[in-house]
Design a protein around this motif. Structure first.
Motif, PDB file in Angstrom:
ATOM      1  N   ARG A 283      50.894  40.014  41.668  1.00 16.07           N
ATOM      2  CA  ARG A 283      52.287  40.326  41.996  1.00 16.07           C
ATOM      3  C   ARG A 283      52.686  41.678  41.422  1.00 16.07           C
ATOM      4  NH1 ARG A 283      56.978  39.326  39.143  1.00 16.07           N
ATOM      5  NH2 ARG A 283      55.810  38.042  37.689  1.00 16.07           N
ATOM      6  N   HIS A 284      52.287  41.955  40.195  1.00 19.37           N
ATOM      7  CA  HIS A 284      52.617  43.241  39.571  1.00 19.37           C
ATOM      8  C   HIS A 284      51.894  44.395  40.270  1.00 19.37           C
ATOM      9  CE1 HIS A 284      54.892  41.464  36.340  1.00 19.37           C
ATOM     10  NE2 HIS A 284      53.898  40.609  36.112  1.00 19.37           N
ATOM     11  N   ALA A 285      50.653  44.166  40.681  1.00 22.03           N
ATOM     12  CA  ALA A 285      49.900  45.214  41.371  1.00 22.03           C
ATOM     13  C   ALA A 285      50.514  45.513  42.734  1.00 22.03           C
ATOM     14  CB  ALA A 285      48.442  44.798  41.520  1.00 22.03           C
ATOM     15  N   GLU A 286      50.942  44.480  43.439  1.00 18.31           N
ATOM     16  CA  GLU A 286      51.569  44.702  44.750  1.00 18.31           C
ATOM     17  C   GLU A 286      52.901  45.433  44.609  1.00 18.31           C
ATOM     18  OE1 GLU A 286      51.743  40.785  46.361  1.00 18.31           O
ATOM     19  OE2 GLU A 286      49.689  40.875  47.133  1.00 18.31           O
ATOM     20  N   THR A 287      53.667  45.096  43.589  1.00 16.87           N
ATOM     21  CA  THR A 287      54.929  45.790  43.344  1.00 16.87           C
ATOM     22  C   THR A 287      54.677  47.260  43.017  1.00 16.87           C
ATOM     23  OG1 THR A 287      55.898  43.750  42.497  1.00 16.87           O
ATOM     24  CG2 THR A 287      57.022  45.787  41.937  1.00 16.87           C
ATOM     25  N   ALA A 288      53.700  47.535  42.179  1.00 16.53           N
ATOM     26  CA  ALA A 288      53.377  48.922  41.817  1.00 16.53           C
ATOM     27  C   ALA A 288      52.857  49.690  43.021  1.00 16.53           C
ATOM     28  CB  ALA A 288      52.354  48.941  40.695  1.00 16.53           C
ATOM     29  N   ALA A 289      52.140  49.017  43.917  1.00 20.72           N
ATOM     30  CA  ALA A 289      51.596  49.689  45.098  1.00 20.72           C
ATOM     31  C   ALA A 289      52.697  50.093  46.070  1.00 20.72           C
ATOM     32  CB  ALA A 289      50.589  48.782  45.802  1.00 20.72           C
ATOM     33  N   GLN A 290      53.834  49.410  46.035  1.00 21.08           N
ATOM     34  CA  GLN A 290      54.933  49.710  46.956  1.00 21.08           C
ATOM     35  C   GLN A 290      55.872  50.804  46.438  1.00 21.08           C
ATOM     36  OE1 GLN A 290      55.177  48.528  50.059  1.00 21.08           O
ATOM     37  NE2 GLN A 290      53.217  47.538  49.636  1.00 21.08           N
ATOM     38  N   ILE A 291      55.731  51.215  45.208  1.00 17.74           N
ATOM     39  CA  ILE A 291      56.638  52.209  44.622  1.00 17.74           C
ATOM     40  C   ILE A 291      56.674  53.512  45.424  1.00 17.74           C
ATOM     41  CG2 ILE A 291      57.010  53.703  42.608  1.00 17.74           C
ATOM     42  CD1 ILE A 291      56.226  51.321  40.856  1.00 17.74           C
ATOM     43  N   PRO A 292      55.541  54.083  45.841  1.00 18.48           N
ATOM     44  CA  PRO A 292      55.619  55.350  46.584  1.00 18.48           C
ATOM     45  C   PRO A 292      56.276  55.195  47.958  1.00 18.48           C
ATOM     46  CG  PRO A 292      53.397  54.995  45.762  1.00 18.48           C
ATOM     47  CD  PRO A 292      54.156  53.744  45.521  1.00 18.48           C
TER      48      PRO A 292
END
Length: 57
Positions: free
Chosen positions: A37-46
């Motif tokens: 979940r944290h990795a997917e959230t970080a991947a959406q930042i850009p």
């Protein structure tokens, strides 16, 4: 005083072991339960558009 040969001997033995331990800990941290979940959230930042629409301030 530490000379080059002493420092190199230390880095060749304990430095390598330290770097290996850090690498293994990072890998374990990334594959822990709940990390997806944290990795997917970080991947959406850009891709997020945080700017307000024109006219709204």
């Amino acid at each position: 005083m530490i000379d080059y040969d002493s420092f190199r001997h230390f880095a060749d033995s304990w430095g390598l072991l330290y770097m290996l331990a850090v690498f293994v800990l990072v890998i374990l941290f990334m594959f822990r339960p709940g990390a997806k979940r944290h990795a997917e959230t970080a991947a959406q930042i850009p891709l997020k558009d945080d700017r307000k629409p024109a006219g709204e301030e």
